[in-house]
Structures are given as C-alpha cells and as structure tokens.
Design an enzyme around this catalytic site. Structure first.
Site, PDB file in Angstrom:
ATOM      1  N   GLY A 295      -0.114  -0.364  -4.566  1.00  0.00           N
ATOM      2  CA  GLY A 295      -1.532  -0.056  -4.712  1.00  0.00           C
ATOM      3  C   GLY A 295      -2.122   0.591  -3.479  1.00  0.00           C
ATOM      4  O   GLY A 295      -1.501   1.454  -2.845  1.00  0.00           O
TER       5      GLY A 295
ATOM      6  N   ALA B 240       1.502   2.017   4.095  1.00  0.00           N
ATOM      7  CA  ALA B 240       2.671   1.199   3.740  1.00  0.00           C
ATOM      8  C   ALA B 240       2.505  -0.274   4.099  1.00  0.00           C
ATOM      9  O   ALA B 240       3.483  -1.018   4.151  1.00  0.00           O
ATOM     10  CB  ALA B 240       3.957   1.745   4.378  1.00  0.00           C
TER      11      ALA B 240
ATOM     12  N   ARG C 143       0.849  -1.192   0.000  1.00  0.00           N
ATOM     13  CA  ARG C 143       0.000   0.000   0.000  1.00  0.00           C
ATOM     14  C   ARG C 143       0.887   1.245   0.000  1.00  0.00           C
ATOM     15  O   ARG C 143       1.992   1.245   0.544  1.00  0.00           O
ATOM     16  CB  ARG C 143      -0.899   0.017   1.239  1.00  0.00           C
ATOM     17  CG  ARG C 143      -1.919   1.155   1.208  1.00  0.00           C
ATOM     18  CD  ARG C 143      -2.646   1.351   2.527  1.00  0.00           C
ATOM     19  NE  ARG C 143      -3.560   2.485   2.419  1.00  0.00           N
ATOM     20  CZ  ARG C 143      -4.083   3.127   3.461  1.00  0.00           C
ATOM     21  NH1 ARG C 143      -3.789   2.749   4.696  1.00  0.00           N
ATOM     22  NH2 ARG C 143      -4.891   4.156   3.266  1.00  0.00           N
ATOM     23  N   HIS C 144       0.387   2.311  -0.592  1.00  0.00           N
ATOM     24  CA  HIS C 144       1.106   3.586  -0.579  1.00  0.00           C
ATOM     25  C   HIS C 144       1.354   4.071   0.856  1.00  0.00           C
ATOM     26  O   HIS C 144       0.741   3.599   1.815  1.00  0.00           O
ATOM     27  CB  HIS C 144       0.316   4.650  -1.348  1.00  0.00           C
ATOM     28  CG  HIS C 144      -1.056   4.891  -0.780  1.00  0.00           C
ATOM     29  ND1 HIS C 144      -1.281   5.609   0.381  1.00  0.00           N
ATOM     30  CD2 HIS C 144      -2.281   4.481  -1.198  1.00  0.00           C
ATOM     31  CE1 HIS C 144      -2.565   5.647   0.652  1.00  0.00           C
ATOM     32  NE2 HIS C 144      -3.208   4.963  -0.296  1.00  0.00           N
ATOM     33  N   GLY C 145       2.225   5.055   1.000  1.00  0.00           N
ATOM     34  CA  GLY C 145       2.553   5.592   2.311  1.00  0.00           C
ATOM     35  C   GLY C 145       1.563   6.643   2.785  1.00  0.00           C
ATOM     36  O   GLY C 145       0.514   6.885   2.163  1.00  0.00           O
TER      37      GLY C 145
END
Length: 469
Positions: free
Chosen positions: A355, A398, A76-78
């Site tokens: 993602g 994240a 996952r994005h931060g």
C-alpha cells in the site's frame, strides 16, 4: 537532466565541498515520506550492503524452541516519480527562475557562490519531469522491493522460500495504484531471485482497495479530514509561521529572487526536487545546495504535521478508517495460530500487503506506536526535536511492518518488526516476542470494536484531537 555546462559547474562545486555528484546530502534522512529507505535510521548500512539482514531474527526467549509459521507484512511502495501536483509546482519554480528579474544579492554572501551564480546554475537545470509520470514507480523503486523481499526471505526461508513459491502459497494483495501494483510484482521477483527459482515469475496478486485504501470509502474521514481545511489548521499555521518564513526568505536570497516570489509551496518544491533527484537517480542535485540540515528539519516537520493531522494520530476517524486492515491482519494471525490435526492443511505461510504511507501510518497508530505525549503543533517546533513521530523514520519508500507468528514451546508468540528492526508491543515491553494471547488481549478493545461502518458513516467531525477508539 543537467546540461553539460551545469554538470561541469556542479562538479566544481562538489569538489570544493569534498564530495562527488553521487554523494548523499547530509540531510538525506530528513525528507519525510520522500526519504529513501536506505537513508532512514540505521539502514544506511544498506548503502554498502543492500542484502544486509539481522541474523538474530526471530528473537525468542532464551531456552524456548520456536519456529515461524506465518508472516504478514504491510509494505509501502518503492521510490516513485512525483505526482502531478508536485510536478506542476516544480515547473512553476523552474519557470520563475528563468523569467523573474533578480533582486540585488544580499550584502553578506552565504559562503560559497553568489546568488547570481547559483541562480544561473539552476536556470540551466532541465525540467525533465512530465505529468504522465504521475507517481509511477521508478526502476530504483522496483529494486527497493526486490531487495526487501530478498532480505525477508533470507530471514524467514521456511515461509518465503522455494517451497512456498512453487506452491503459490504466498498471498500478495495490493492497492490499485500503479506504483503499488508494480511494487507487488517487484516483491515477487525478489522472492524468486532469493529462492533461485528458475521458472519465470508468475505474478500472483490481487487488488484490494477495501483493505489498503479503506480511507477512500470512509465518509467520516473524507468529509471530516480529507476535505476539511480546519482539520489541518496546524499545517497551514506552520506554513506561514516563523520558521518557514525565515527559511523562505533565506532561500529566496540564495536564488536572488524577491521574497514575495518564492511562496511556501515553491520553497517546498525546491526541497522535493532535491529529494526526488536523489531517490530516482541517486544524484546529489544542485537543488540540495539551497538547504542545510537545519533547513531540512524545518521542512521535515512541516511534512510530519501534515501526516500527523491528516493520516495518523491527529483525528480518531483517521485511525478508524484503517480498522478493516487491522482486523484482516489479526484474522490471518488467528487462522495461522489455531491448533491443527495431522491431516489439516498447513497455514498460509505469508501474506504481503502493498500500500501507501497512508496505509502504514494509521495501522501504526492502531498499534499505538510512535505516539508522543505532546502532539506536534505549529507552535511547538523547538520542543519537538526528539519526537517519536517522524515520517522520515516511519514511512520512507518501501517502509514495512512485519508480524511473524512463531510456534513455540509455551504457545504461539508474535514478533513485530518495523522497517526490519524489532519493536516491542506497547503494554508488553518485557519481551521481543510475547505470547500471542497477550498481544491479542492488549488489542482486545480494537478487535472486539473498531467498527468501520459505524465510525465512517456516523458524524463527520474531524476537528478535534484524537480520542481512544
């Protein structure tokens, strides 16, 4: 930012509580999908040592020689800014505090300061979020991904080290959303830093929404769940239920507002402000003093209900929409695990897929992880405190699922990590790294089925509970 007066007042309040403004709220692990990675579960060690890694990885059977040959990570994005929807609710709450006529303070004080004092502090808070931020990655979010990349590279240097980087053999795919593209760049920066590669980072990533946002193109999901209010009936019921109503009135009293003025959405906006100030600025915001740990657990449950019924086990079509990603991951593992002759090109060492929480949750669902015997509903909050499906633990900023293929004496084995912690495959509970053929057999029904086009173009019903795919 806080005004000078607000900062001074807040510092006084913090000192009375025996903490500084930089301290972490004691409910920081209950922000749902807005939880910082380092506040989730045992990862609080990262607060003191961001580069801390599990030196026991990979975990293989005693006496068996193994070496990693491939790694796939779904990440996952931060940490990010709020979305436009959240920012508008925050602005509405800030405006309400500035303009609403205060209601009489309750006769019994809630312990620290009067409602009028607290309301005055928050009235002076500067609403600094603007709509153009709209979910973009923040500097802390870039650091989240750099540090994750560094830790993975330390754990698996043969796959994510200098040789793989210089050869351009670490494949990175990303969602098209700006926060994901920025996260993909930051991850690559972390790999270069960990490998001491002195060359300037040459970003190598491709956008692939077909894998990482496949739910957008699944008609059955969009019509049956995304746009179907009845699919989230449990969420709306809980939103107006006993626990949320009691909390809404409690916070309204703390702010000196009429109960009717603080809607459930504005209550949630106050909670989000606490979480965003922490995630973005590492600040123990004055908004956090509206809540205690039990309050946070109620709001976390509301988040979990939404994610369960919209993005996870709640409806079979939600998991089916993630079939392309599931198949892609196992095709990569299959390719890496095939027998090779001496002259064959070695397998791709690593595949990094960047993602969203909406990417990871259905992928975890297809792996049959974190599925409780009794699903969460609006009526069973009190019996769900020990539930396995907790978004704060599963999909903080994240968050990641890492699958490491190992070349071992008895054949290829597969090690799974969820947020860098070893997790055993359902149905194969005896080993941390079972034989790959056994893992594949456990998921054969999905690998031979799980037809995205058939499921997504078929009936659009999203009302019923999840059934096996």
């Amino acid at each position: 930012m806080l005004s000078v007066l607000t900062s001074v007042v807040f510092a006084v309040l913090a000192s009375r509580r025996g903490c500084s403004p930089a301290d972490v709220p004691d409910f920081a692990a209950h922000f749902g999908s807005k939880t910082r990675y380092e506040d989730s579960r045992a990862y609080r060690r990262l607060l003191a040592e961001p580069a801390a890694v599990d030196r026991s990885l990979p975990r293989v059977p005693s006496g068996e020689r193994c070496s990693p040959v491939h790694l796939t990570a779904v990440v996952r994005h931060g940490s990010r800014y709020p979305t436009v929807k959240n920012i508008r609710a925050m602005r509405q709450l800030s405006d309400l505090l500035r303009t609403a006529s205060p209601s009489p303070s309750p006769s019994r004080e809630d312990g620290e300061r009067s409602a009028a004092w607290r309301r005055d502090v928050l009235r002076r808070w500067d609403m600094w979020y603007t709509e153009d931020m709209d979910g973009q990655l923040v500097p802390k979010g870039r650091e989240d991904l750099r540090q994750l990349a560094t830790r993975l590279a330390v754990s698996f240097p043969s796959l994510l080290g200098e040789e793989s980087l210089r050869a351009g053999r670490v494949r990175v795919l990303t969602s098209s959303k700006h926060r994901c593209v920025s996260s993909a760049e930051a991850f690559q920066e972390g790999l270069h830093l960990s490998a001491n590669v002195t060359l300037a980072v040459r970003y190598r990533h491709q956008v692939d929404d077909g894998l990482l946002r496949s739910f957008d193109s699944c008609r059955g999901y969009v019509e049956g769940v995304e746009k179907n209010r009845t699919a989230l009936a449990e969420v709306y019921k809980f939103k107006r239920g006993t626990e949320m109503e009691a909390l809404r009135k409690k916070v309204a009293d703390k702010l000196g507002l009429p109960h009717r003025g603080l809607t459930p959405d504005l209550l949630e906006a106050a909670f989000f402000l606490c979480s965003y100030e922490l995630a973005i600025k590492s600040l123990h915001s004055p908004w956090c003093f509206l809540f205690d740990r039990e309050d946070a657990k109620v709001l976390e449950y509301k988040c979990d209900l939404k994610l369960f019924w919209k993005r996870a086990h709640g409806h079979a079509i939600t998991l089916a929409a993630s079939c392309p990603l599931f198949h892609h991951v196992f095709r990569s593992l299959d390719k890496a695990g095939r027998p090779r002759r001496s002259g064959d090109t070695p397998p791709e060492p690593a595949s990094i897929l960047i993602g969203h929480a909406e990417t990871l949750l259905p992928f975890l669902g297809l792996l049959d992880l974190y599925k409780d015997e009794t699903p969460p509903t609006a009526d069973n909050y009190q019996s769900q405190h020990a539930r396995r499906f907790r978004s704060s633990l599963l999909v903080p900023y994240a968050a990641n699922v890492v699958l490491v293929l190992l070349d071992c004496t008895r054949g290829p084995r597969l090690q799974m990590l969820v947020n860098e912690a070893p997790v055993r495959f359902p149905g194969l509970p005896e080993e941390d790294a079972p034989l790959y053929r056994d893992v594949r057999a456990a998921y054969r029904h999905l690998l031979d089925g799980c037809d995205f086009h058939k499921e997504c173009e078929g009936a659009t019903g999203g009302r019923g509970p999840n059934t096996e795919l």
